[in-house]
Design a protein around this motif. Structure first.
Motif, PDB file in Angstrom:
ATOM      1  N   GLN A  11       5.191 -15.970   6.801  1.00 53.30           N
ATOM      2  CA  GLN A  11       5.658 -14.595   6.931  1.00 53.30           C
ATOM      3  C   GLN A  11       4.525 -13.764   7.532  1.00 53.30           C
ATOM      4  O   GLN A  11       3.398 -13.811   7.069  1.00 53.30           O
ATOM      5  N   TRP A  15       8.054 -10.146  10.333  1.00 59.78           N
ATOM      6  CA  TRP A  15       8.578 -11.364  10.953  1.00 59.78           C
ATOM      7  C   TRP A  15       8.319 -12.585  10.072  1.00 59.78           C
ATOM      8  O   TRP A  15       7.286 -12.711   9.446  1.00 59.78           O
ATOM      9  N   GLY A  16       9.266 -13.503  10.082  1.00 58.51           N
ATOM     10  CA  GLY A  16       9.112 -14.764   9.364  1.00 58.51           C
ATOM     11  C   GLY A  16       9.604 -15.909  10.234  1.00 58.51           C
ATOM     12  O   GLY A  16      10.491 -15.742  11.074  1.00 58.51           O
ATOM     13  N   GLU A  18      10.370 -20.350   9.997  1.00 56.34           N
ATOM     14  CA  GLU A  18      10.453 -21.517   9.134  1.00 56.34           C
ATOM     15  C   GLU A  18      10.981 -22.705   9.936  1.00 56.34           C
ATOM     16  O   GLU A  18      11.998 -22.608  10.624  1.00 56.34           O
ATOM     17  N   LYS A  57      12.547  -8.517   8.834  1.00 55.07           N
ATOM     18  CA  LYS A  57      12.901  -7.597   7.760  1.00 55.07           C
ATOM     19  C   LYS A  57      12.652  -6.175   8.228  1.00 55.07           C
ATOM     20  O   LYS A  57      11.528  -5.801   8.597  1.00 55.07           O
TER      21      LYS A  57
END
Length: 59
Positions: A11, A15-16, A18, A57
């Motif tokens: 994270q 912004w993240g 995965e 987010k």
């Protein structure tokens, strides 16, 4: 049968990201067998799936 799933993410402020792998060993499992009308139908699990998730987010 045994299914192995893995993911690795990070994270950065809003912004993240995965990276994930479902069914890491590409195991083939027969989940259901149906023999109606003397025709064998087999339902199996999904094959190895590799993907990337990105999220944002906002507040």
């Amino acid at each position: 049968y045994t299914l192995v799933n893995a993911s690795l993410g990070a994270q950065f402020d809003e912004w993240g990201v995965e990276l994930y792998v479902d069914n890491l060993t590409d195991e083939l499992a027969e989940k259901y067998i149906n023999t109606i009308d003397d025709i064998r139908r087999i339902t199996t699990n999904r094959p190895r799936t590799i993907g990337l998730r990105v999220n944002y987010k906002y507040y």
